[in-house]
Design an enzyme around this catalytic site. Structure first.
Site: not given
Ligand code: SAH
Ligand code: SF4
Length: 369
Positions: A104, A111, A115, A118, A220
């Site tokens: 990974c 970022c 979100c 995250c 999503l």
């Molecule tokens: N920025 C990209 C890739 C990195 S995040 C993206 O958002 O797809 C990789 C995955 O981890 C994403 O699906 C994200 O939504 C998820 N993720 C982020 N924070 C999380 C959390 N606290 N618990 C579970 N999954 C999380």
């Molecule tokens: Fe960035 Fe959102 Fe992916 Fe976290 S889940 S890495 S804030 S795009």
């Protein structure tokens, strides 16, 4: 200033070699030494002419990232934290399974998407990683694991761009890194075994389909625009209709015939039966085009500042059952590496992470089993 050769995919290395008065096949040899064999010392590249080796010593290096820490989980998961300078750190996680080894990989320090579930998002954006910093994570992990296991063959069979950062907001550095992963002279990974995960940067998904179509995972997290605007703020720019159309178009180029949708299960926020019904209608509209997809439900990994909670396991199962009954393949992601704080979603790769190394501050990052 020496040139870091990890910054180049094979085409880039060929171009650089030409500027040094070296032929294309030399670049191929050099590329194989670096990525295929994991050698960093030019002196060991025995089939290169002595004159080239000394030229390389003067003008180039193979500069990996300094390791700040390593944690090994009881389940075999390994997490490395790398120093990317100026108080920023990124993390990389190796997840061994019986039939594969997945790495990974991070694409940015921080970022910008923001979100709220995250912690990378909560931390804000520091900077893009260079191609060298992205590929160095794979270069180092593969080399280290081979050495430790005393094997010559490949240990890492899959790469997921699911670490820290939004890979499609660092497109120009990402693509040469992906090409190096796919190159037979590099890591030789098949397109289906390299996955880019994105929060939905529509124009860059389109470009990826043209430039380097690898497997695509789209985060999503919500079945309607109102909720997704909150959970994935990029949705305000690229709403669901547009995103799903782009996903369907991507399938014309993709190595797989479906898109993986990631869906983080947040208690009371996006996890009701009604949300599941909306999701089904979204990807299988009664009067529109269906989107071939699989769902991967991720139990939320809480972090203090989020104010959000993980959906109870029964809720996750019931949600999964509704999707499955509608004929949509749905999996629930296992959490791996909990004991070393390496489960999905809570990375804050700034200077404060260093306190984590000494055990004073708990922190986890996302991984994908
Ligand atoms: N920025 C990209 C890739 C990195 S995040 C993206 O958002 O797809 C990789 C995955 O981890 C994403 O699906 C994200 O939504 C998820 N993720 C982020 N924070 C999380 C959390 N606290 N618990 C579970 N999954 C999380
Ligand atoms: Fe960035 Fe959102 Fe992916 Fe976290 S889940 S890495 S804030 S795009």
């Amino acid at each position: 200033m020496k040139t870091n050769l990890l910054d180049f995919d094979l085409d880039g290395l060929v171009a650089w070699c030409l500027t040094q008065g070296e032929k294309k096949f030399r670049a191929v040899q050099l590329f194989r030494w670096i990525h295929h064999k994991g050698v960093e010392d030019f002196a060991q590249m025995t089939d290169l002419a002595q004159s080239l080796r000394s030229k390389l010593q003067d003008h180039a290096d193979i500069l990996a990232l300094p390791v700040i820490s390593r944690h090994d989980s009881a389940d075999g998961t390994i997490k490395w934290m790398f120093d990317v300078g100026q108080g920023n750190a990124i993390e990389t996680v190796f997840i061994p399974e019986t039939d594969r080894g997945t790495l990974c990989v991070s694409s940015q320090a921080g970022c910008a998407v923001g979100c709220p579930f995250c912690s990378t998002g909560a931390q804000g954006f520091s900077r893009n990683l260079s191609t060298a910093e992205i590929i160095a994570q794979l270069w180092y992990a593969e080399r280290t694991l081979r050495q430790e296991r005393g094997v010559d063959e490949r240990v890492i069979s899959n790469v997921v761009m699911m670490g820290m950062g939004e890979p499609l907001q660092n497109y120009s550095a990402l693509v040469p890194a992906l090409k190096t992963m796919l190159d037979d002279h590099g890591y030789g990974l098949s397109r289906r075994r390299v996955t880019v995960s994105t929060s939905g940067v529509v124009p860059m998904i389109e470009r990826l389909g043209q430039d380097c179509p690898v497997a695509l995972a789209v985060s999503l997290h919500a079945p309607n625009d109102a909720l997704r605007d909150e959970l994935v703020p990029l949705n305000r720019k690229y709403p669901l209709d547009e995103l799903l159309q782009t996903c369907r178009d991507y399938l014309a180029h993709a190595p797989r015939d479906f898109i993986t949708f990631e869906y983080c299960m947040l208690d009371g926020v996006n996890d009701s039966d009604e949300h599941a019904e909306q999701l089904i209608r979204l990807v299988r509209p009664p009067h529109g085009e269906p989107t071939p997809c699989k769902f991967n439900l991720i139990p939320f990994n809480p972090f203090p500042a989020s104010g959000l909670l993980r959906s109870p396991p029964e809720r996750v199962k019931a949600f999964a059952a509704l999707l499955s009954e509608a004929g949509i393949v749905t999996t629930i992601r296992k959490t791996r590496g909990d004991d070393i704080a390496a489960a999905c979603g809570q990375l804050a790769g700034d200077i404060q992470d260093r306190t984590d190394v000494s055990g004073r501050r708990a922190k986890t990052i996302r991984i994908h089993a």
